[in-house]
Design a protein around this motif. Structure first.
Motif, short mmCIF file in Angstrom:
data_model
loop_
_atom_site.label_atom_id
_atom_site.label_comp_id
_atom_site.label_asym_id
_atom_site.label_seq_id
_atom_site.Cartn_x
_atom_site.Cartn_y
_atom_site.Cartn_z
N ARG A 36 0.80 -1.22 0.00
CA ARG A 36 0.00 0.00 0.00
C ARG A 36 0.84 1.28 0.00
N VAL A 37 2.15 1.14 -0.16
CA VAL A 37 3.02 2.31 -0.15
C VAL A 37 3.09 2.93 -1.53
N THR A 38 2.81 4.23 -1.61
CA THR A 38 2.93 5.01 -2.85
C THR A 38 3.64 6.31 -2.51
N TYR A 69 4.15 0.37 7.50
CA TYR A 69 4.36 0.64 6.07
C TYR A 69 5.61 -0.08 5.54
N PHE A 70 6.67 -0.11 6.36
CA PHE A 70 7.94 -0.71 5.95
C PHE A 70 8.37 -1.73 7.00
N VAL A 117 10.90 -0.76 -3.09
CA VAL A 117 9.47 -0.88 -2.76
C VAL A 117 8.63 -0.74 -4.02
N LYS A 118 8.93 0.27 -4.84
CA LYS A 118 8.24 0.50 -6.11
C LYS A 118 9.26 0.81 -7.18
N ASN A 186 12.30 3.63 -2.44
CA ASN A 186 13.24 2.72 -1.78
C ASN A 186 13.24 3.00 -0.28
N VAL A 187 13.32 1.95 0.49
CA VAL A 187 13.51 2.10 1.93
C VAL A 187 14.88 1.52 2.27
#
Length: 292
Positions: A36-38, A69-70, A117-118, A186-187
């Motif tokens: 759900r992270v954007t 979230y992460f 992440v995306k 990116n995390v």
């Protein structure tokens, strides 16, 4: 290597302790929180809730507060448990297609777990055993043409980090990262190993610079000079180094004599003319670090 097939014992023995980079595939498929992270979630919701703050080049926050979230993979947790961890050890990067983070290596002897992440990014990395030229007192490379990396004398690699993949980047490894995806998130989880560092060429440069910082701070009383030169403008650089401070700096530089540190000062000073010659490139490089 696939995340599911990687045990902590194998990772620690073959990669974490010897400081060898590793590309880990399919980490994200095991972390439901990432779906759900954007960019909107990062820029609006997390900032407005006060969970992350905007740094110069990234957002940063406390890992446990961001786990909705992460989620932190167990592999990362185990590594952090063996390390010096600063309060805000979670960093979030956002970028659009074409954004380039130029060649550099990270300070504070940090290692990085970087999870895509995306989106997608192209990475090139170079070992601290075969470092490229850097500007004096800086961690930004003078490399202009990537072709300099080609050849048997340079320990390097390149790869693409796809959505859900994670790379472990050990301390002092040079890296250049290009955003390929339209939306890239990116995390990073960063920390500093407590001991047993690989004695690379770049390691020796770093501890010599740190010893020089101690001399400037304790002997000459020039703490602001240290923050400007070594910390690149970060206040109290040595006092907060590695999330520990002076205690760690004094320990890791114990083998460096004052004469050796002053020798490093002379080496760095000899490269100062390149700063003037390359001033336009430096300005462009600094601007490129900023998120898009």
């Amino acid at each position: 290597m696939d995340f599911k097939a990687l045990s902590w014992d194998d990772f620690s023995r073959e990669y974490f302790e010897p400081e060898a980079p590793l590309l880990i595939r399919n980490v994200g498929t095991h972390l439901d929180s990432l779906r759900r992270v954007t960019s909107e979630v990062v820029h609006d919701r997390l900032v407005k809730k006060g969970l992350i703050n905007r740094s110069t080049y990234w957002y940063e926050g406390r890992g446990p507060e961001l786990e909705d979230y992460f989620e932190i993979p167990k592999l990362v947790r185990n590594s952090l448990g063996r390390s010096f961890v600063r309060e805000r050890f979670c960093r979030i990067w956002t970028s659009t297609v074409g954004h380039v983070t130029p060649w550099h290596y990270d300070g504070n002897f940090v290692y990085v777990f970087n999870l895509q992440v995306k989106g997608k990014k192209h990475w090139r990395i170079v070992s601290p055993e075969t470092p490229v030229s850097v500007y004096p007192f800086r961690r930004i490379a003078r490399l202009i043409d990537d072709a300099e990396l080609i050849g048997p004398s340079r320990l390097s690699a390149e790869f693409e980090l796809n959505e859900g993949d994670m790379v472990f980047l050990p301390p002092l490894w040079f890296h250049k990262v290009t955003s390929i995806g339209t939306e890239n998130i990116n995390v990073n989880w960063v920390a500093t190993k407590q001991d047993d560092y690989k004695r690379s060429r770049l390691f020796h440069r770093e501890i010599e610079l740190l010893k020089l910082g101690i001399l400037f701070t304790k002997v000459a009383g020039r703490r602001r000079v240290v923050d400007t030169l070594l910390g690149e403008g970060v206040d109290d650089y040595l006092e907060n180094f590695g999330g520990v401070g002076f205690k760690f700096v004094e320990s890791i530089t114990s083998e460096v004599s004052n004469a050796r540190a002053l020798g490093r000062l002379a080496k760095e000073a000899m490269a100062v003319p390149f700063v003037y010659l390359d001033r336009r490139s430096i300005k462009t490089t600094r601007a490129a670090f900023k998120q898009v």
